[in-house]
Design an enzyme around this catalytic site. Structure first.
Site, mmCIF file in Angstrom:
data_model
loop_
_atom_site.group_PDB
_atom_site.id
_atom_site.type_symbol
_atom_site.label_atom_id
_atom_site.label_comp_id
_atom_site.label_asym_id
_atom_site.label_seq_id
_atom_site.Cartn_x
_atom_site.Cartn_y
_atom_site.Cartn_z
ATOM 1 N N LEU A 174 35.589 -0.021 47.646
ATOM 2 C CA LEU A 174 35.285 -0.190 49.064
ATOM 3 C C LEU A 174 34.220 -1.288 49.174
ATOM 4 C CD1 LEU A 174 35.593 1.065 51.988
ATOM 5 C CD2 LEU A 174 33.439 2.213 51.490
ATOM 6 N N TYR A 218 36.690 6.738 58.602
ATOM 7 C CA TYR A 218 35.335 7.132 58.990
ATOM 8 C C TYR A 218 34.346 6.029 58.681
ATOM 9 C CZ TYR A 218 33.931 8.126 54.126
ATOM 10 O OH TYR A 218 33.612 8.015 52.800
ATOM 11 N N LYS A 243 38.394 2.690 54.383
ATOM 12 C CA LYS A 243 37.469 3.826 54.365
ATOM 13 C C LYS A 243 38.167 5.033 55.000
ATOM 14 C CE LYS A 243 32.544 4.797 54.907
ATOM 15 N NZ LYS A 243 32.259 5.312 53.567
ATOM 16 N N GLU A 272 33.624 2.029 41.040
ATOM 17 C CA GLU A 272 32.519 2.349 41.957
ATOM 18 C C GLU A 272 32.223 3.830 41.831
ATOM 19 O OE1 GLU A 272 33.625 1.954 46.110
ATOM 20 O OE2 GLU A 272 35.688 2.529 45.644
HETATM 21 N N1 PLP Z 1 32.189 3.286 47.840
HETATM 22 C C1 PLP Z 1 32.605 4.478 48.318
HETATM 23 C C2 PLP Z 1 33.801 5.130 47.701
HETATM 24 C C3 PLP Z 1 31.931 5.084 49.387
HETATM 25 O O1 PLP Z 1 32.359 6.275 49.875
HETATM 26 C C4 PLP Z 1 30.781 4.448 49.927
HETATM 27 C C5 PLP Z 1 30.035 5.062 51.032
HETATM 28 O O2 PLP Z 1 30.332 6.114 51.514
HETATM 29 C C6 PLP Z 1 30.381 3.223 49.389
HETATM 30 C C7 PLP Z 1 31.118 2.667 48.356
HETATM 31 C C8 PLP Z 1 29.186 2.509 49.929
HETATM 32 O O3 PLP Z 1 29.448 1.952 51.180
HETATM 33 P P1 PLP Z 1 28.307 1.694 52.251
HETATM 34 O O4 PLP Z 1 27.275 0.843 51.581
HETATM 35 O O5 PLP Z 1 28.989 0.986 53.360
HETATM 36 O O6 PLP Z 1 27.771 3.034 52.632
#
Ligand code: PLP
Length: 285
Positions: free
Chosen positions: A207, A33, A149, A182
């Site tokens: 991520l 996603y 993701k 994270e």
């Molecule tokens: N880490 C995780 C586990 C996430 O689910 C998300 C966003 O949904 C992020 C980091 C942040 O990513 P982004 O800045 O691309 O939204």
């Protein structure tokens, strides 16, 4: 106004937008996603989100169901049809519908795609940003491919729920070495007493957030000291500031970690400045 969802080639009122019970997303969480911010009816950093989507799909050997250009048009159309000015576009692609069997379905099985868009409470988010939010820490019990993701989010769901039950808005995962990886749906950052911004490198255990990538540009442009290295929970407790980043929250100051105030317990100046500056560095599609 009924919300409109794009599902496998059609724009439908949400109550009619359904997927098959043998969709592999439903059966196995076999899909990926993306979430993009919508601001002033523009999709923020769409190009980078689509690049990450293509990477996630490639890692899982799921075929991209349409060209990037066509997907960008569908996303824009979902924003338009749902009259979203400030909000989110969500898109999900799964390995498609097939008789239940863990191994991949026959070649040629069409991936399923769903795109939705919805409005966010911008004023509410600004209030949270002005006050800062609380996080808790939890053991990181996820698989090793969190760089993908994937829609397999059960540990993230449980971590977020644990945070809610303890009056916090986010849970920070902690690896076996005591380092923060994270958040359950965000990247984690601290600012040391010496003013250095610290975040974990994106090559292991996290991520690669799109907001994180753009913010690294903002940090460089502002001439702030930056270290991409793991930091421990102890270091976060003793930090001058902490914050988190995601497409839906941009930069959110963290003012409590495990019930201990961070710094003076109020949003820090670095986080607040980075939040204010972010959209000047982002791409507006
Ligand atoms: N880490 C995780 C586990 C996430 O689910 C998300 C966003 O949904 C992020 C980091 C942040 O990513 P982004 O800045 O691309 O939204």
């Amino acid at each position: 106004m009924s919300r409109i969802t794009y599902v496998n080639g059609r724009y439908l009122p949400q109550r009619e937008a359904t997927v098959h019970v043998e969709d592999r997303g439903y059966q196995f969480s076999d899909g990926v996603y993306e979430v993009c911010e919508v601001r002033g009816a523009h999709i923020i950093d769409q190009r980078r989100h689509l690049a990450r989507l293509k990477r996630s799909l490639a890692e899982l050997e799921i075929t991209m169901p349409m060209t990037e250009t066509a997907l960008a048009i569908v996303m824009r159309e979902c924003v338009r049809r749902n009259r979203v000015r400030d909000g989110l576009v969500y898109l999900q692609i799964t390995r498609g519908v097939a008789r239940r069997d863990h191994a991949f379905p026959p070649p040629g099985t069409a991936p399923s795609i769903v795109v939705t868009a919805r409005t966010l409470n911008v004023a509410g988010n600004e209030r949270i940003a002005a006050e800062g939010l609380a996080v808790i820490t939890v053991p990181d019990n996820r698989w090793e491919r969190v760089d993908i993701k994937s829609i397999s989010l059960l540990p993230n769901v449980l971590a977020k729920q644990a945070a809610r039950e303890r009056g916090a808005k986010e849970a920070w995962f902690v690896d076996r070495g005591g380092h923060v990886t994270e958040g359950s749906s965000s990247n984690a950052w601290i600012v040391t007493m010496g003013g250095t911004v610290v975040t974990r490198p994106a090559d292991n255990g996290i991520l690669r957030g799109i907001t994180r990538s753009v913010l690294l540009d903002v940090i460089k442009a502002q001439g702030l000291k930056l270290e991409e290295r793991p930091f421990t929970v102890e270091e976060a407790y003793g930090a001058r500031e902490a914050f988190l980043t995601s497409a839906s929250q941009i930069v959110m100051p963290v003012v409590r970690i495990d019930d201990r105030p961070v710094g003076n317990g109020a949003p820090g100046s670095v986080a607040t400045a980075l939040r204010a500056e972010f959209h000047r560095h982002a791409d507006w599609a």
